[in-house]
Design an enzyme around this catalytic site. Structure first.
Site, PDB file in Angstrom:
ATOM      1  N   HIS A 159       0.817  -1.227   0.000  1.00 19.05           N
ATOM      2  CA  HIS A 159       0.000   0.000   0.000  1.00 19.05           C
ATOM      3  C   HIS A 159       0.843   1.266   0.000  1.00 19.05           C
ATOM      4  CE1 HIS A 159      -4.057  -1.775   0.650  1.00 19.05           C
ATOM      5  NE2 HIS A 159      -3.315  -2.801   1.005  1.00 19.05           N
ATOM      6  N   ASP A 367       3.525   9.415  -0.800  1.00 25.46           N
ATOM      7  CA  ASP A 367       2.309   8.696  -0.407  1.00 25.46           C
ATOM      8  C   ASP A 367       2.031   7.599  -1.420  1.00 25.46           C
ATOM      9  OD1 ASP A 367      -0.019   8.176   1.064  1.00 25.46           O
ATOM     10  OD2 ASP A 367      -0.546  10.299   1.202  1.00 25.46           O
TER      11      ASP A 367
END
Ligand code: GDG
Length: 463
Positions: A159, A367
């Site tokens: 992720h 991110d």
């Protein structure tokens, strides 16, 4: 065709009920729907600590889903979770070498916990299962399951970003963890950039071969590595944003704005999210564009996160200092420029705030994907949408070309772009929003889940 049984493995398991279940995000909702369709198991840490390590998971059934939960001991929690996951892999994979701590004892505990998880999971597996492991906490699960003789398909999704080899190589256990990744049949990354870094490591360090179809041949293994971006459920978010609750919450804020524009930021209080840089950029906007003084309010919502980790305590202090400074310098008797809120809100309230925000300010330094950016877009009013100001270092920037893309380290550029966003015509806002909304719909969570699982089914069973 009969669907294969799915086994999801993640550090935290979405609670079955209660307040947290009600606020579960898109990822949990997406995985739950996949599990409900095919039936299956959700395996992971219970979130609780116990004096003794057990190999017997606690089992709960809810409809077609069996939850299998394992407690950690205090020592395991410290080494595996608070240590190696949160203070080694998290900062390293986000390019924060300055914050990454390399502790051999933590690493030993990390491996032991993964081994114990695999030993507890193995007896629950059946031939033909699809096992889908999530995130950096659990990289060695496949190696451990293979060692025990598991013959099932094993997939892994990261992720967070996968760093460039030059950064990744600083990890003392870089080789072992990539060897562990190669024990899966399929490894999924958020973006083409992450995939490229992984392929570069395989080729440069391990002498393996990769191709553009995602095939990887290395150390006698064959696997597939793909980029498949996670998404949200845009229609659900859009509906939530116009629900009575969201409207009421937004109305309460709107009533205090006196017609001023709202700039909204929502992130866990994490150093990867670029919150101090964002505050400094807002300060520059007020300094260099005085016309916006008294005309704009910035609301930054940052729920506390990993509060026992020292780097997060320092971050909290610096954000508190900066927000006090900005409000001290720029406030007027009847206007406070910045509302910094160090607590969480319900998902509904957040969607209401997103819809009210003329600017969504999403400026992480690094991110994996960033779901907040996608939620902000999905929550907008099609007739009068806001503007997304997005860091180029968020994974979703790869396809959000309707956003105003910025370099979050360049606070002058961010301030200038805030000005651009605040003064943008309705026509341009609508045109940009339509492009973004189409992209958010195209990359939704269903597509992510389906692409990954289709690929896992097709990935050659291990020889
Ligand atoms: C990791 C990766 C990747 C935030 N504050 C509250 C709240 N949230 C929700 C948001 C969003 C979620 O939490 C955060 O997701 P992000 O993607 O923005 O960031 P991470 O937590 O760092 O997630 C990231 C993601 O995994 C999925 O793969 O995109 O790159 O770092 O849904 O809305 N939810 C509630 N109250 C809050 O105060 N209820």
């Amino acid at each position: 065709m009969r669907l294969k049984r799915l086994v999801v493995v993640s550090n935290r398991v979405t609670p079955l009920s209660g307040r947290k279940a009600a606020s579960a995000g898109g990822l949990a909702v997406g995985l739950l729907s996949a599990l409900r369709e095919s039936g299956g198991i959700w395996f992971g840490w219970s979130g609780e600590l116990h004096r003794h390590a057990s190999h017997e998971p606690k089992l709960f059934r809810s409809g077609r889903i069996t939850y299998a939960l394992i407690d950690l001991t205090e020592e395991e929690f410290e080494g595996y979770y608070a240590g190696l996951a949160n203070r080694t892999l998290w900062p390293l994979f986000h390019y924060r070498l300055d914050l990454a701590v390399y502790d051999h004892e933590w690493y030993a505990v990390y491996r032991r916990v993964n081994q114990r998880f695999a030993e507890a999971l193995f007896p629950l597996l059946r031939e033909g299962d699809l096992v889908w492991v999530h995130d950096y906490h659990l990289i060695p699960i496949a190696s451990e399951l293979r060692r025990l003789g598991a013959k099932v398909r094993l997939g892994f999704f990261l992720h967070i970003p996968f760093p460039a080899p030059e950064v990744y190589l600083t990890l003392p256990w870089h080789r072992q963890l990539v060897v562990d990744l190669c024990a899966y049949d399929l490894v999924g990354f958020q973006t083409a950039t992450d995939l490229r870094q992984f392929r570069a490591y395989i080729e440069l360090e391990l002498g393996g071969r990769t191709d553009n179809k995602g095939r990887v041949r290395v150390l006698g293994r064959r696997l597939r590595a793909i980029a498949v971006p996670i998404g949200i459920e845009p229609e659900d978010v859009a509906q939530m944003a116009v629900s009575g609750d969201a409207r009421r919450q937004a109305q309460r804020v709107a009533a205090t704005l006196s017609g001023r524009h709202l700039v909204i930021g929502v992130d866990r209080l994490d150093y990867t999210k670029g919150i101090p840089e964002r505050l400094r950029a807002f300060e520059l906007l007020l300094r260099d564009y005085p016309a916006h003084r008294q005309r704009v309010t910035f609301m930054q919502i940052s729920a506390p996160s990993r509060e026992d980790v020292p780097e997060y305590m320092e971050l909290r202090q610096s954000v508190e200092l900066l927000s006090g400074h900005i409000n001290g310098v720029y406030s007027e008797a009847d206007w406070i420029p910045l509302r910094y809120i160090n607590r969480g809100f319900t998902r509904r309230a957040l969607t209401g705030f997103f819809r009210l925000g003329r600017i969504g300010l999403v400026t992480p330094l690094r991110d994996g994907m960033n779901l907040v950016a996608l939620e902000y877009v999905a929550a907008q009013d099609a007739e009068d949408p806001g503007v997304l100001l997005l860091s180029r270092f968020a994974g979703c920037a790869a396809y959000m070309d309707g956003a105003l893309i910025v370099n979050p380290y360049d606070i002058h550029q961010v301030a200038e772009t805030l000005h651009t966003g605040l003064t943008m015509s309705l026509e341009e806002r609508v045109e940009r929003w339509q492009r973004m909304m189409a992209a958010v719909r195209e990359h939704d969570v269903r597509r992510w889940k389906q692409s990954f699982l289709d690929c896992l089914e097709q990935a050659g069973s291990r020889g």
